[in-house]
Design a protein around this motif. Structure first.
Motif, short mmCIF file in Angstrom:
data_model
loop_
_atom_site.label_atom_id
_atom_site.label_comp_id
_atom_site.label_asym_id
_atom_site.label_seq_id
_atom_site.Cartn_x
_atom_site.Cartn_y
_atom_site.Cartn_z
N SER A 46 28.02 42.68 37.91
CA SER A 46 29.44 42.80 37.56
C SER A 46 30.21 41.75 38.36
O SER A 46 29.74 41.26 39.39
N ALA A 47 31.36 41.41 37.86
CA ALA A 47 32.25 40.51 38.59
C ALA A 47 33.15 41.38 39.46
O ALA A 47 33.76 42.33 38.97
N VAL A 48 33.22 41.07 40.72
CA VAL A 48 34.04 41.83 41.66
C VAL A 48 35.43 41.24 41.74
O VAL A 48 36.42 41.95 41.85
N GLY A 49 35.52 39.92 41.65
CA GLY A 49 36.82 39.28 41.74
C GLY A 49 36.70 37.79 41.91
O GLY A 49 35.61 37.22 41.86
N ILE A 50 37.85 37.17 42.11
CA ILE A 50 37.89 35.76 42.44
C ILE A 50 38.70 35.61 43.71
O ILE A 50 39.51 36.49 44.05
N THR A 51 38.46 34.53 44.40
CA THR A 51 39.22 34.24 45.60
C THR A 51 39.68 32.79 45.53
O THR A 51 38.96 31.93 45.05
N VAL A 52 40.90 32.57 45.96
CA VAL A 52 41.43 31.22 46.00
C VAL A 52 40.82 30.52 47.21
O VAL A 52 40.72 31.10 48.29
N VAL A 53 40.37 29.29 47.00
CA VAL A 53 39.71 28.54 48.08
C VAL A 53 40.45 27.24 48.33
O VAL A 53 41.25 26.80 47.50
#
Length: 181
Positions: A46-53
């Motif tokens: 599953s996809a948990v999320g995205i984070t800005v890098v």
């Protein structure tokens, strides 16, 4: 349209968005858990999320294990940019106005049946088009800084238009009057 608050000088939306970045660098977090639904697969993803890098983050060839707890593992996939396009503004608008705005992670199965992200989009229409082509699509929450960026872009570039109902032709009257067309 002028935005202002308190003692701050009023600024236009155009002034606010002129310094917006054209792309936003992000990384995707995918989670592997033991499968409880399939006798043919040991794990489910599953996809948990995205984070800005930071834009300086080097693209990693392989996903990086960032969290492990028992049989649960989370991997970070780097090297993605979210880009916005004028022809998708209406889709961004409807996404932001939905009860649960989402960021869409598009994946393809690799040879080991692991979903590997290949695109991150803010457009529901784009995600839907890929899903119709049998790509796996995950919707995750939008990080606040990314939400504000998309919101500013929509405010600067999208004007909702009222849909006009077209007038129907009176086929019955035309037929009764003997007109053959």
């Amino acid at each position: 349209m002028m935005l202002h608050g308190g003692d701050m000088p009023a600024i236009t939306v155009e002034e606010q968005v002129k310094d917006l970045p054209a792309r936003f660098p992000v990384a995707v977090i995918m989670q592997r858990t033991p499968s409880s639904v399939s006798a043919w697969s040991d794990f489910q993803w599953s996809a948990v999320g995205i984070t800005v890098v930071q834009s300086q983050v080097v693209d990693a060839e392989e996903p990086q294990l960032v969290h492990e707890q028992g049989d649960i593992r989370q991997y970070l996939y780097c090297g993605f940019d979210v880009a916005l396009y004028l022809d998708e503004c209406e889709s961004y608008y409807h996404n932001l106005m939905s009860p649960e705005p989402g960021c869409y992670i598009l994946t393809r199965q690799n040879e080991n049946d692991v979903p590997v992200p290949f695109l991150v989009s803010m457009s529901f229409d784009e995600a839907q088009a890929y899903q119709e082509c049998d790509e796996e699509v995950y919707a995750v929450a939008i990080p606040p800084v990314l939400y504000r960026w998309v919101e500013a872009y929509v405010l600067a570039n999208y004007v909702a238009t009222k849909r006009k109902k077209r007038k129907r032709q009176d086929w019955k009257h035309q037929h009764e009057s003997g007109d053959k067309g």
